[in-house]
Write a protein that holds these residues in place. Sequence first.
Motif, PDB file in Angstrom:
ATOM      1  N   GLU A 434     -16.953 -28.407  28.375  1.00  0.00           N
ATOM      2  CA  GLU A 434     -17.504 -27.154  27.845  1.00  0.00           C
ATOM      3  C   GLU A 434     -17.788 -27.285  26.348  1.00  0.00           C
ATOM      4  N   ASN A 435     -16.895 -27.941  25.610  1.00  0.00           N
ATOM      5  CA  ASN A 435     -17.112 -28.122  24.171  1.00  0.00           C
ATOM      6  C   ASN A 435     -18.286 -29.045  23.890  1.00  0.00           C
ATOM      7  N   ALA A 436     -18.463 -30.074  24.719  1.00  0.00           N
ATOM      8  CA  ALA A 436     -19.620 -30.958  24.550  1.00  0.00           C
ATOM      9  C   ALA A 436     -20.917 -30.198  24.808  1.00  0.00           C
ATOM     10  N   ARG A 437     -20.937 -29.408  25.857  1.00  0.00           N
ATOM     11  CA  ARG A 437     -22.140 -28.635  26.177  1.00  0.00           C
ATOM     12  C   ARG A 437     -22.404 -27.564  25.124  1.00  0.00           C
ATOM     13  N   LEU A 438     -21.332 -27.061  24.506  1.00  0.00           N
ATOM     14  CA  LEU A 438     -21.505 -26.076  23.441  1.00  0.00           C
ATOM     15  C   LEU A 438     -22.300 -26.673  22.280  1.00  0.00           C
ATOM     16  N   HIS A 439     -22.201 -27.978  22.083  1.00  0.00           N
ATOM     17  CA  HIS A 439     -22.971 -28.679  21.042  1.00  0.00           C
ATOM     18  C   HIS A 439     -24.350 -29.120  21.543  1.00  0.00           C
TER      19      HIS A 439
END
Length: 465
Positions: A434-439
């Motif tokens: 989720e944090n990777a996709r947030l970027h």
Amino acid sequence: MRWWPRGLRSRLLVAFVLVTVFGAGAAAWSSAGSASAALVTSAEQRLTETITGQITAVAPGLTYPPDQEALERLRAAVGPNTAVTYQGLASADGPDRVTPELRTAVRTRNRLVTQRITAEGTSWLLVGTPVVITAPDGTSTPSGIEVYTARDLAAVDQEIGGMTRTAVLTAALALPLAVVLALLAAGSVLRPVRVLRDTARRLASGDMGARSQPQGVDELADLTVTVNEMAESVQTTMAAMQRMQADARRFAADVSHELRTPLSTLTAVVEVLAMSADGMEADARESAELAIIETKRLVRLVEDLMEVSRFDAGTVEPRREDLDVAVAVRDCLRARRWLGQVELKTPAELPARLDRRRLDVVVANLVGNALRHGAPPVRVEVSEVNEQVVIEVTDRGPGLPDAVLPHVFDRFYKADAARTRTPGSGLGLAIALENARLHGGEISVANRSGGGASFVVRLPREERE
């Protein structure tokens, strides 16, 4: 068959046109054939009647047995291309196209015989007939005179050719009419299909209220009713699932929020317990250490649940800042005392604009997962590829079973049921993704050919629009 069209509309058009053109062509050819046969028969009947009348008009005035003059007079009465024979006598002029078959038929049958032949590209009608003497009392006696004549059928052939051209023209004229009729028929058949297609597309795009109005009482109408019933069932199921998901997310958020305060108090108590554990008896110290471990695990689980709840609610926004990825990754490993357990390979510097805290979460989760479930050496390599920050975390463990790979990033997924008491919450990899996709990035996982698993993080260096 590669030449056959693939689209339903094209197949309907081609099939309808072929059937119409072939039907029109067959009907035209059949009509032309029947008319040609009737025309030839009529011409043959007319010519034989004319020849018979000419012979009948002259025959009573002949002398029997006839002489050469009588034969010539009969030949002249019948017309050109005529031969008259009597035993050894024959008229001076006569057709050279009379066949032996015709002569034999006249002599054996003793009646008028016709034969159609083609010579030098022209059709001819050959007529052979014996001359019969009729007595006053009505009895007939063969005279021995035979008349053979040939009549040109070129005019009949021209008429037949005209009929053939008419048949071809009729078939050609049927083609545009067939295309128009095919378009109309295809339109009436495919219109409900197009409506169903549009409805299906709307359903696929998420419009669960899309419906089609049934038209008529045919199979397409039944299909439309079935599709509407299916859409209604899917809409009801989706609504129930959405309510359940919303309830589950709200429950997780509420529970994690409610547990936060008592856990803070419990954490403070556990810290005091940890400081006084050295003076306890062995059994009491073991129980205290277990309580400390489980409390920390519970705190981590609640924190992860709150983080997942924020992602589900869509309230998470990255706080980007200019940073050196190489330094940030090194700091992440140093803060967790992993530098001695991990091989780190980074460039001298790799500037990017990312959320430092969330990058730390991604790296910590991936490296922690490799240390817990993989085998040394665990390796972290940072690089830049096509304006992307690439962080690869590998280990030399047994790797991941093929059945597990698609579910690695699922929430609470455990590849081994025996590992349900591991320190992790089962949410770490899901939060990392989720944090990777947030970027605007992604994380992929695969097994290495030499053994072990490989997690690759790809993040854009600059913030995308």
